[in-house]
Write a protein that holds these residues in place. Structure first.
Motif, PDB file in Angstrom:
ATOM      1  N   LEU A 113       1.060  -1.011  -0.211  1.00  0.00           N
ATOM      2  CA  LEU A 113       0.119   0.194   0.178  1.00  0.00           C
ATOM      3  C   LEU A 113       1.306   1.164  -0.232  1.00  0.00           C
ATOM      4  N   VAL A 114       1.520   1.384   1.029  1.00  0.00           N
ATOM      5  CA  VAL A 114       2.840   2.274   1.078  1.00  0.00           C
ATOM      6  C   VAL A 114       3.820   2.681  -0.884  1.00  0.00           C
ATOM      7  N   ASP A 115       4.084   1.146  -0.736  1.00  0.00           N
ATOM      8  CA  ASP A 115       4.777   1.618  -2.286  1.00  0.00           C
ATOM      9  C   ASP A 115       3.952   2.430  -3.206  1.00  0.00           C
ATOM     10  N   ASP A 116       2.562   1.487  -3.805  1.00  0.00           N
ATOM     11  CA  ASP A 116       1.697   1.837  -4.357  1.00  0.00           C
ATOM     12  C   ASP A 116       1.360   3.322  -4.103  1.00  0.00           C
ATOM     13  N   HIS A 117       0.881   3.847  -2.874  1.00  0.00           N
ATOM     14  CA  HIS A 117       0.718   5.504  -2.374  1.00  0.00           C
ATOM     15  C   HIS A 117       2.379   6.350  -2.997  1.00  0.00           C
ATOM     16  N   TYR A 118       3.517   6.044  -2.415  1.00  0.00           N
ATOM     17  CA  TYR A 118       5.231   6.060  -3.267  1.00  0.00           C
ATOM     18  C   TYR A 118       4.175   6.793  -4.640  1.00  0.00           C
ATOM     19  N   GLU A 119       4.421   5.609  -5.291  1.00  0.00           N
ATOM     20  CA  GLU A 119       4.704   5.397  -6.397  1.00  0.00           C
ATOM     21  C   GLU A 119       4.060   6.766  -7.324  1.00  0.00           C
ATOM     22  N   LEU A 120       2.708   6.810  -7.022  1.00  0.00           N
ATOM     23  CA  LEU A 120       2.074   7.691  -7.558  1.00  0.00           C
ATOM     24  C   LEU A 120       2.274   8.958  -6.943  1.00  0.00           C
ATOM     25  N   PHE A 132       3.863  16.948  -6.887  1.00  0.00           N
ATOM     26  CA  PHE A 132       5.030  16.454  -5.699  1.00  0.00           C
ATOM     27  C   PHE A 132       6.438  15.601  -5.477  1.00  0.00           C
ATOM     28  N   SER A 133       6.508  15.485  -6.374  1.00  0.00           N
ATOM     29  CA  SER A 133       7.396  14.541  -6.354  1.00  0.00           C
ATOM     30  C   SER A 133       9.032  14.974  -6.062  1.00  0.00           C
ATOM     31  N   PRO A 134       8.832  16.572  -6.209  1.00  0.00           N
ATOM     32  CA  PRO A 134      10.198  16.929  -5.636  1.00  0.00           C
ATOM     33  C   PRO A 134      10.596  17.090  -3.772  1.00  0.00           C
ATOM     34  N   LEU A 135       9.807  16.699  -3.211  1.00  0.00           N
ATOM     35  CA  LEU A 135       9.169  16.655  -1.983  1.00  0.00           C
ATOM     36  C   LEU A 135      10.095  15.795  -1.415  1.00  0.00           C
ATOM     37  N   PHE A 136       9.935  14.146  -2.283  1.00  0.00           N
ATOM     38  CA  PHE A 136      10.815  13.167  -1.900  1.00  0.00           C
ATOM     39  C   PHE A 136      11.625  13.145  -2.877  1.00  0.00           C
ATOM     40  N   PRO A 137      12.910  11.759  -1.995  1.00  0.00           N
ATOM     41  CA  PRO A 137      13.997  11.866  -2.770  1.00  0.00           C
ATOM     42  C   PRO A 137      13.813  11.076  -4.465  1.00  0.00           C
ATOM     43  N   GLN A 138      14.600  11.680  -5.014  1.00  0.00           N
ATOM     44  CA  GLN A 138      15.073  11.829  -6.516  1.00  0.00           C
ATOM     45  C   GLN A 138      15.774  10.102  -7.033  1.00  0.00           C
ATOM     46  N   ARG A 151      16.320   6.348  -6.577  1.00  0.00           N
ATOM     47  CA  ARG A 151      16.249   5.182  -6.644  1.00  0.00           C
ATOM     48  C   ARG A 151      16.073   5.157  -5.414  1.00  0.00           C
ATOM     49  N   GLU A 152      17.292   4.678  -4.649  1.00  0.00           N
ATOM     50  CA  GLU A 152      17.942   4.133  -3.170  1.00  0.00           C
ATOM     51  C   GLU A 152      17.217   4.444  -2.486  1.00  0.00           C
ATOM     52  N   GLU A 153      17.547   6.391  -2.571  1.00  0.00           N
ATOM     53  CA  GLU A 153      16.693   7.293  -1.422  1.00  0.00           C
ATOM     54  C   GLU A 153      15.478   6.935  -0.807  1.00  0.00           C
ATOM     55  N   PHE A 154      14.448   6.922  -2.362  1.00  0.00           N
ATOM     56  CA  PHE A 154      13.220   6.415  -2.461  1.00  0.00           C
ATOM     57  C   PHE A 154      12.707   5.490  -2.301  1.00  0.00           C
ATOM     58  N   ALA A 187      13.113   5.475   1.569  1.00  0.00           N
ATOM     59  CA  ALA A 187      11.730   6.539   2.274  1.00  0.00           C
ATOM     60  C   ALA A 187      10.517   5.661   2.039  1.00  0.00           C
ATOM     61  N   LYS A 188      10.391   4.763   1.320  1.00  0.00           N
ATOM     62  CA  LYS A 188       8.906   4.088   1.430  1.00  0.00           C
ATOM     63  C   LYS A 188       8.966   2.956   2.848  1.00  0.00           C
ATOM     64  N   LEU A 189      10.468   2.424   2.750  1.00  0.00           N
ATOM     65  CA  LEU A 189      10.355   2.078   4.043  1.00  0.00           C
ATOM     66  C   LEU A 189      10.494   2.760   5.470  1.00  0.00           C
TER      67      LEU A 189
END
Length: 143
Positions: free
Chosen positions: A35-42, A48-54, A56-59, A62-64
């Motif tokens: 659920l969280v993974d799907d949420h983050y992918e959306l 607002f993608s720039p609010l999240f790590p760009q 891939r590993e850091e992203f 963040a999901k974890l």
């Protein structure tokens, strides 16, 4: 099922009610992580993608962290506390400009995903109501 997003005044701190822990029982840890993974992918596809790590590993990290938090909130193991310490999420998000519009997009992403879960409506609504109030606390910028 109506998943209404409430509009809270800037700086409001409505009382947070913990969600029904049965969500973890229905989905299991792997379901919460999905659920969280799907949420983050959306969110990654949103403006607002720039609010999240760009990176891939850091992203993924963040999901974890986010899924660890929700597993803990739902009565599962205290992964978040073990790996990050006490949540203090308002402080952790202080470095990010989170507007009411960013919160709305965050909520709309969950609004898209929650109805598809094979979980009783009252359990989803309990989690939704938690997200609605909890997310209002993260808004830290009026513009």
């Amino acid at each position: 099922m109506e998943l209404k997003i409430n509009d809270y005044p800037f700086g409001a701190r409505p009382e947070v009610t913990r969600p029904n822990k049965d969500l973890l029982k229905y989905l299991g840890e792997s379901g919460i992580r999905k659920l969280v993974d799907d949420h983050y992918e959306l969110l990654r596809k949103s403006k607002f993608s720039p609010l999240f790590p760009q990176d891939r590993e850091e992203f993924e990290e963040a999901k974890l962290r986010s899924s660890d938090f929700f597993i803990q909130v739902l009565g599962g193991p205290e992964y978040f506390n073990q790996n990050r310490g006490a949540p203090k999420l308002v402080n952790r998000h202080a470095n990010f400009k989170i507007t009411a519009e960013a919160r709305l997009v965050w909520m709309q992403s969950y609004q898209q995903l929650l109805p598809d879960l094979d979980v009783p409506e009252e359990v989803i609504l309990s989690f939704w109501n938690y997200l609605d109030v909890f997310s209002s606390w993260m808004v830290n910028s009026e513009a």
